[in-house]
Design a protein around this motif. Structure first.
Motif, PDB file in Angstrom:
ATOM      1  N   ASP A 200       8.583   0.914   1.751  1.00 31.60           N
ATOM      2  CA  ASP A 200       9.651  -0.118   1.258  1.00 31.60           C
ATOM      3  C   ASP A 200       9.938   0.171  -0.150  1.00 31.60           C
TER       4      ASP A 200
ATOM      5  N   GLU B 255      -1.546  -3.035  -2.246  1.00 34.42           N
ATOM      6  CA  GLU B 255      -0.429  -3.669  -1.963  1.00 34.42           C
ATOM      7  C   GLU B 255      -0.100  -4.661  -2.755  1.00 34.42           C
TER       8      GLU B 255
ATOM      9  N   LEU C 256       9.960   3.344  -2.882  1.00 35.71           N
ATOM     10  CA  LEU C 256       8.733   3.915  -3.615  1.00 35.71           C
ATOM     11  C   LEU C 256       8.345   4.397  -4.598  1.00 35.71           C
TER      12      LEU C 256
ATOM     13  N   ASN D 259       0.375  10.261  -1.051  1.00 35.40           N
ATOM     14  CA  ASN D 259       1.035   9.353  -0.465  1.00 35.40           C
ATOM     15  C   ASN D 259       0.472   8.850   0.817  1.00 35.40           C
TER      16      ASN D 259
ATOM     17  N   LEU E  92      -2.552   2.872  -3.437  1.00 35.88           N
ATOM     18  CA  LEU E  92      -2.040   2.421  -4.453  1.00 35.88           C
ATOM     19  C   LEU E  92      -2.638   0.477  -3.535  1.00 35.88           C
TER      20      LEU E  92
ATOM     21  N   LEU F 128       4.690  -2.167 -10.954  1.00 35.86           N
ATOM     22  CA  LEU F 128       4.727  -1.178 -10.443  1.00 35.86           C
ATOM     23  C   LEU F 128       4.848   0.193 -11.385  1.00 35.86           C
TER      24      LEU F 128
ATOM     25  N   ARG G 266       3.009  -3.237  -4.983  1.00 37.93           N
ATOM     26  CA  ARG G 266       4.190  -2.826  -4.234  1.00 37.93           C
ATOM     27  C   ARG G 266       5.504  -3.821  -4.475  1.00 37.93           C
ATOM     28  N   THR G 267       5.067  -5.162  -4.765  1.00 35.44           N
ATOM     29  CA  THR G 267       6.218  -6.036  -4.284  1.00 35.44           C
ATOM     30  C   THR G 267       7.152  -6.166  -5.903  1.00 35.44           C
TER      31      THR G 267
ATOM     32  N   GLU H  23       4.712   4.431   1.212  1.00 31.02           N
ATOM     33  CA  GLU H  23       6.341   4.847  -0.439  1.00 31.02           C
ATOM     34  C   GLU H  23       7.712   5.520   0.514  1.00 31.02           C
TER      35      GLU H  23
END
Length: 304
Positions: A181, A140, A188, A174, A138, A149, A143-144, A178
């Motif tokens: 974060d 970055e 995640l 993965n 994934l 997401l 991921r925020t 994950e």
């Protein structure tokens, strides 16, 4: 009935002889679990880069029957078009039931539909004989923001539908982030599992990667029983310096690390995992192909 000494010694001699005969022999192999065993070709990435055919030949001679690719570029697998690569595998008695290709925003999804590039990825996977098309990463940027997401997980579900139309299944693999974060207080990985349909998105659990994120494989299996159709089988040791993913660990030969791999694999298979894929990314100065042989021997000794 109590076994007499003569029967005990006879059985012990047969067992010792069988184990000495090689990785395909032995008591464990006589009761081999009917789970597909593969090797992730990233384990021998330098060899595959230099000599794909020779490396695949060596793996086949060791006893491997299945491989998982990590190289699909310009509609080719390790420089071969899909049909030619499948024939190479067929000639060696190998199959490629799964492979890693990252699903990317823009390149593969235009906001409304999949691009021709992703549709071709799925078609080429079908031609090459894959059953699973697995996204191993994934970006970055995804991921925020929890909302973003979740919307991307909907794209994952749509990719599952696309793959299913071609007789394939989409999946996710993965790493460590994950399990480190969080968004809106949730890991995640919990968001990924919660927002993907198990019927459309298979999970390939990498039990070594998660260690770098602070997770324990057995805990994850127990928290999500039956969710992992595939597994990357690894063992790890404390890294000297930065580990493989700038975490505290490096992978090593199965059974020689601290992960407790055998027990984890047995628990996963009991839950329904149907493909075990060996992956080793660090070698402590040894030849990758030599470790690939050792890993296969260990898995056979464990009964797989």
């Amino acid at each position: 009935m109590q076994q007499n000494r003569r029967e005990f010694l006879k059985q012990a001699a047969l067992t010792a002889g069988a184990i000495a005969a090689g990785p395909l022999a032995g008591v464990a192999s006589a009761h081999r679990v009917a789970t597909r065993l593969a090797i992730q070709l990233y384990s021998v990435r330098d060899d595959m880069k230099k000599d794909p055919k020779g490396t695949l030949t060596a793996l086949a001679r060791m006893g491997y029957k299945n491989v998982e690719h990590a190289n699909y570029v310009d509609r080719k697998f390790y420089g071969y078009d899909p049909a030619t690569f499948k024939k190479l595998l067929d000639d060696l008695g190998l199959t490629m039931p799964s492979g890693h290709t990252q699903l990317k925003e823009g390149d593969h999804w235009n906001g409304q539909d999949f691009t021709d590039a992703w549709k071709q990825t799925v078609e080429d996977a079908r031609i090459a004989g894959q059953g699973y098309v697995i996204c191993p990463w994934l970006d970055e940027s995804l991921r925020t923001d929890a909302g973003r997401l979740k919307r991307w997980m909907d794209v994952f579900n749509k990719s599952g539908e696309l793959c299913r139309a071609s007789g394939l299944q989409f999946g996710y693999h993965n790493h460590d982030f994950e399990f480190k974060d969080r968004l809106d207080g949730k890991l995640l990985y919990d968001i990924i599992l919660g927002e993907t349909d198990p019927k459309l998105v298979a999970q390939q659990l990498d039990i070594g990667n998660m260690m770098g994120g602070g997770a324990k494989p057995m805990d994850v299996l127990n928290a999500h029983p039956g969710r992992f159709a595939l597994m990357h089988v690894k063992d790890v040791i404390p890294a000297k310096g930065a580990g493989e993913m700038n975490d505290p660990y490096d992978s090593t030969v199965l059974g020689q690390g601290i992960l407790g791999t055998e027990a984890v694999v047995r628990a996963a298979v009991a839950q329904g995992t149907t493909q075990l894929t060996i992956e080793q990314e660090s070698y402590q100065g040894r030849r990758p192909l030599d470790d690939a042989r050792k890993d296969l021997e260990v898995m056979h000794h464990w009964g797989y």
